[in-house]
Design a protein around this motif. Structure first.
Motif, PDB file in Angstrom:
ATOM      1  N   LEU A 307       0.766  -1.207   0.288  1.00  0.00           N
ATOM      2  CA  LEU A 307       0.049   0.091   0.064  1.00  0.00           C
ATOM      3  C   LEU A 307       0.929   1.245   0.097  1.00  0.00           C
ATOM      4  CD1 LEU A 307      -2.614  -1.144   2.675  1.00  0.00           C
ATOM      5  CD2 LEU A 307      -3.018  -1.079   0.285  1.00  0.00           C
ATOM      6  N   PRO A 308       0.579   2.222  -1.015  1.00  0.00           N
ATOM      7  CA  PRO A 308       1.547   3.277  -0.707  1.00  0.00           C
ATOM      8  C   PRO A 308       0.900   4.168   0.426  1.00  0.00           C
ATOM      9  CG  PRO A 308      -0.650   3.676  -2.474  1.00  0.00           C
ATOM     10  CD  PRO A 308      -0.230   2.109  -1.920  1.00  0.00           C
ATOM     11  N   ALA A 309       1.950   5.313   0.548  1.00  0.00           N
ATOM     12  CA  ALA A 309       1.789   5.952   2.069  1.00  0.00           C
ATOM     13  C   ALA A 309       0.546   6.968   1.940  1.00  0.00           C
ATOM     14  CB  ALA A 309       2.968   6.839   2.255  1.00  0.00           C
ATOM     15  N   THR A 310      -0.059   7.104   2.773  1.00  0.00           N
ATOM     16  CA  THR A 310      -1.192   8.014   2.961  1.00  0.00           C
ATOM     17  C   THR A 310      -1.304   8.448   4.283  1.00  0.00           C
ATOM     18  OG1 THR A 310      -3.777   8.079   2.412  1.00  0.00           O
ATOM     19  CG2 THR A 310      -2.908   5.933   3.579  1.00  0.00           C
ATOM     20  N   THR A 311      -2.503   9.077   4.800  1.00  0.00           N
ATOM     21  CA  THR A 311      -2.563   9.699   6.161  1.00  0.00           C
ATOM     22  C   THR A 311      -2.686   8.479   7.119  1.00  0.00           C
ATOM     23  OG1 THR A 311      -4.900   9.721   5.926  1.00  0.00           O
ATOM     24  CG2 THR A 311      -3.440  11.675   5.334  1.00  0.00           C
ATOM     25  N   ASN A 312      -2.456   8.447   8.267  1.00  0.00           N
ATOM     26  CA  ASN A 312      -2.667   7.572   9.247  1.00  0.00           C
ATOM     27  C   ASN A 312      -4.264   7.040   9.474  1.00  0.00           C
ATOM     28  OD1 ASN A 312      -3.398   6.687  12.565  1.00  0.00           O
ATOM     29  ND2 ASN A 312      -1.333   5.509  11.470  1.00  0.00           N
ATOM     30  N   LYS A 317      -8.139   2.990   7.850  1.00  0.00           N
ATOM     31  CA  LYS A 317      -9.574   2.447   7.326  1.00  0.00           C
ATOM     32  C   LYS A 317      -9.235   1.470   6.226  1.00  0.00           C
ATOM     33  CE  LYS A 317     -12.053   6.959   7.683  1.00  0.00           C
ATOM     34  NZ  LYS A 317     -12.503   8.019   6.675  1.00  0.00           N
ATOM     35  N   GLN A 318      -8.129   1.518   5.579  1.00  0.00           N
ATOM     36  CA  GLN A 318      -7.903   0.458   4.461  1.00  0.00           C
ATOM     37  C   GLN A 318      -7.681  -0.884   5.083  1.00  0.00           C
ATOM     38  OE1 GLN A 318      -4.645   2.209   2.343  1.00  0.00           O
ATOM     39  NE2 GLN A 318      -5.935   3.720   1.288  1.00  0.00           N
ATOM     40  N   ALA A 320      -8.543  -2.001   8.116  1.00  0.00           N
ATOM     41  CA  ALA A 320      -9.970  -2.274   8.724  1.00  0.00           C
ATOM     42  C   ALA A 320     -10.786  -3.174   7.338  1.00  0.00           C
ATOM     43  CB  ALA A 320     -10.819  -1.510   9.151  1.00  0.00           C
ATOM     44  N   ARG A 321     -10.803  -2.589   6.096  1.00  0.00           N
ATOM     45  CA  ARG A 321     -11.380  -3.208   5.092  1.00  0.00           C
ATOM     46  C   ARG A 321     -10.926  -4.538   4.753  1.00  0.00           C
ATOM     47  NH1 ARG A 321     -11.166   2.407   3.013  1.00  0.00           N
ATOM     48  NH2 ARG A 321     -12.931   3.649   3.462  1.00  0.00           N
ATOM     49  N   ILE A 322      -9.596  -4.659   4.742  1.00  0.00           N
ATOM     50  CA  ILE A 322      -8.806  -5.807   4.474  1.00  0.00           C
ATOM     51  C   ILE A 322      -9.283  -6.935   5.250  1.00  0.00           C
ATOM     52  CG2 ILE A 322      -6.444  -6.707   4.106  1.00  0.00           C
ATOM     53  CD1 ILE A 322      -5.584  -4.235   2.944  1.00  0.00           C
ATOM     54  N   ARG A 323      -9.142  -6.461   6.677  1.00  0.00           N
ATOM     55  CA  ARG A 323      -9.589  -7.420   7.702  1.00  0.00           C
ATOM     56  C   ARG A 323     -11.007  -7.816   7.606  1.00  0.00           C
ATOM     57  NH1 ARG A 323      -6.412  -4.689  12.867  1.00  0.00           N
ATOM     58  NH2 ARG A 323      -4.408  -5.500  12.365  1.00  0.00           N
ATOM     59  N   GLN A 324     -11.948  -7.120   6.820  1.00  0.00           N
ATOM     60  CA  GLN A 324     -13.297  -7.758   6.701  1.00  0.00           C
ATOM     61  C   GLN A 324     -13.730  -8.547   5.653  1.00  0.00           C
ATOM     62  OE1 GLN A 324     -15.300  -3.873   6.595  1.00  0.00           O
ATOM     63  NE2 GLN A 324     -14.964  -3.397   8.651  1.00  0.00           N
ATOM     64  N   LEU A 325     -12.434  -8.388   4.782  1.00  0.00           N
ATOM     65  CA  LEU A 325     -12.534  -9.433   3.413  1.00  0.00           C
ATOM     66  C   LEU A 325     -12.898 -10.890   3.420  1.00  0.00           C
ATOM     67  CD1 LEU A 325      -9.560  -7.986   1.232  1.00  0.00           C
ATOM     68  CD2 LEU A 325     -12.265  -7.491   1.026  1.00  0.00           C
ATOM     69  N   GLU A 326     -12.295 -11.507   4.590  1.00  0.00           N
ATOM     70  CA  GLU A 326     -12.576 -13.036   4.739  1.00  0.00           C
ATOM     71  C   GLU A 326     -14.140 -13.122   5.134  1.00  0.00           C
ATOM     72  OE1 GLU A 326     -10.851 -16.883   7.328  1.00  0.00           O
ATOM     73  OE2 GLU A 326      -9.985 -15.164   7.568  1.00  0.00           O
ATOM     74  N   SER A 327     -14.654 -12.324   6.252  1.00  0.00           N
ATOM     75  CA  SER A 327     -16.023 -12.575   6.478  1.00  0.00           C
ATOM     76  C   SER A 327     -16.875 -12.247   5.437  1.00  0.00           C
ATOM     77  CB  SER A 327     -16.337 -11.826   7.695  1.00  0.00           C
ATOM     78  OG  SER A 327     -16.269 -10.279   7.396  1.00  0.00           O
ATOM     79  N   LEU A 328     -16.446 -11.200   4.486  1.00  0.00           N
ATOM     80  CA  LEU A 328     -17.573 -10.807   3.272  1.00  0.00           C
ATOM     81  C   LEU A 328     -17.441 -11.788   2.472  1.00  0.00           C
ATOM     82  CD1 LEU A 328     -16.537  -7.059   3.063  1.00  0.00           C
ATOM     83  CD2 LEU A 328     -18.630  -7.880   3.619  1.00  0.00           C
ATOM     84  N   GLN A 329     -16.449 -12.542   2.315  1.00  0.00           N
ATOM     85  CA  GLN A 329     -16.089 -13.590   1.381  1.00  0.00           C
ATOM     86  C   GLN A 329     -17.345 -14.670   1.791  1.00  0.00           C
ATOM     87  OE1 GLN A 329     -12.710 -15.693   0.906  1.00  0.00           O
ATOM     88  NE2 GLN A 329     -13.087 -16.543  -1.046  1.00  0.00           N
ATOM     89  N   THR A 330     -17.275 -15.277   3.201  1.00  0.00           N
ATOM     90  CA  THR A 330     -17.926 -16.196   3.921  1.00  0.00           C
ATOM     91  C   THR A 330     -19.648 -15.991   3.617  1.00  0.00           C
ATOM     92  OG1 THR A 330     -16.364 -16.857   5.537  1.00  0.00           O
ATOM     93  CG2 THR A 330     -18.513 -17.183   5.782  1.00  0.00           C
TER      94      THR A 330
END
Length: 345
Positions: A307-312, A317-318, A320-330
């Motif tokens: 991931l390129p640098a952005t604000t903290n 947020k990014q 948090a979205r990545i961590r939600q991917l597994e539950s979303l896939q299920t």
């Protein structure tokens, strides 16, 4: 102190200018916005056109399309590639001290073979069976171990170590702190301990290779580690045992390439990219900074990861979205299964 004629002579094809202009005295190289009378500069990007219009440089390398922006009193040196022309001319201003003799404190084994014009600095060590071709420069404090062969005009800056049986081509440059031919990272597990594996290969380096400060290239485990012609390697790069780098590859600082990986010709690798071992990289592959390369490439192209640098705040947020991917896939799979059952498909 140079004349413009000296610069034109080495820069490549320059659009003809008046003979009187060739007598202009050039004392130094400088950026467009800081140049003054007697300085040479260049314009390689239109985004610096404003600096060209205001420059006080005596002469500037530029392309044909930029001539109209060159101020009165500055000589326009029109070339096809201003950056390349400046690169060639820049060596005229290089004031790096050059060794011209063998220092009395250097330790040179009687069995070493030295070509004409070889220079060796203070406290350098040249071991048994070493062959140094014409014009080789071994800087202060360098060590060249047994049976290593170094080609003509290659330069070792201070405190370079070339370990035994390595083969180095002509016109190479190794910056301070480089280690060529150290043992690769090879160990066999043995009941909770590690058994070192003797590294029996060499490092073989082609012509016109440049290696930056504190970079390391490990010797092969059985076969050789091989670096082809015209490769450029930045500072703090580590190449593992049995790595093969083909012609014209360029890699920036802090790149790490694990053992037995093959990088094809013309690849470019940006800073902090890391490569797994035993993979093949297709010629013409280009990797952006911090790329994590775990699989080889089969086609040339641009490759990225991370991931390129952005604000903290945005980064959190990014993630948090990545961590939600597994539950979303299920949930999505469950929904697809339910819909499939309802439609009988």
């Amino acid at each position: 102190m140079l004349k413009l004629a000296d610069i034109v002579r080495v820069a490549g094809e320059v659009r003809p200018i008046e003979d009187a202009m060739l007598e202009t005295v050039i004392q130094a190289a400088a950026p467009l916005d800081k140049a003054s009378e007697g300085d040479l500069s260049f314009l390689s990007s239109a985004k610096y056109r404003r600096d060209l219009a205001a420059t006080a440089a005596s002469a500037v390398f530029l392309s044909e399309k930029e001539v109209e922006h060159c101020p009165e009193g500055t000589i326009a040196l029109v070339v096809a590639d201003p950056y390349l022309a400046y690169a060639r001319a820049s060596h005229l201003f290089d004031q790096r001290p050059k060794l011209t003799s063998i220092h009395p404190s250097a330790a040179v084994d009687p069995s070493a073979t030295l070509g004409e014009g070889v220079a060796i600095g203070a406290n350098a060590v040249v071991c048994a069976g070493v062959q140094l071709a014409d014009g080789v420069e071994v800087g202060h404090g360098c060590v060249v171990e047994d049976n290593t062969v170094i080609g003509a005009r290659t330069v070792l800056r201070p405190n370079v170590t070339i370990q035994h049986d390595c083969i180095i081509g002509a016109d190479c440059v190794f910056q301070s702190g480089v280690v060529i031919g150290g043992s690769g990272f090879g160990y066999a597990p043995n009941q909770g301990r590690w058994q070192a594996i003797a590294q029996l290969g060499r490092v073989v380096i082609g012509d016109r290779v440049e290696v930056g400060a504190n970079s390391t290239i490990d010797r092969g485990a059985i076969e050789d580690t091989v670096i082809a012609d015209d490769v450029i390697i930045d500072n703090l790069v580590q190449l593992g045992h049995n790595v093969r780098i083909d012609e014209g590859v360029a890699m920036a600082s802090q790149v790490g390439i694990s053992g037995s990986t093959h990088v094809g010709a013309g690849c470019t690798i940006a800073g902090q990219a890391g490569f797994a071992g035993h993979i093949d990289i297709a010629a013409g592959s280009h990797f952006t900074g911090r790329a994590m390369v775990t699989k080889g490439t089969k086609e040339p192209g641009l490759y990225s990861s991370g991931l390129p640098a952005t604000t903290n705040r945005e980064w959190r947020k990014q993630i948090a979205r990545i961590r939600q991917l597994e539950s979303l896939q299920t949930r999505l799979q469950a929904l697809e299964k339910k819909l499939s059952g309802e439609t009988g498909e």
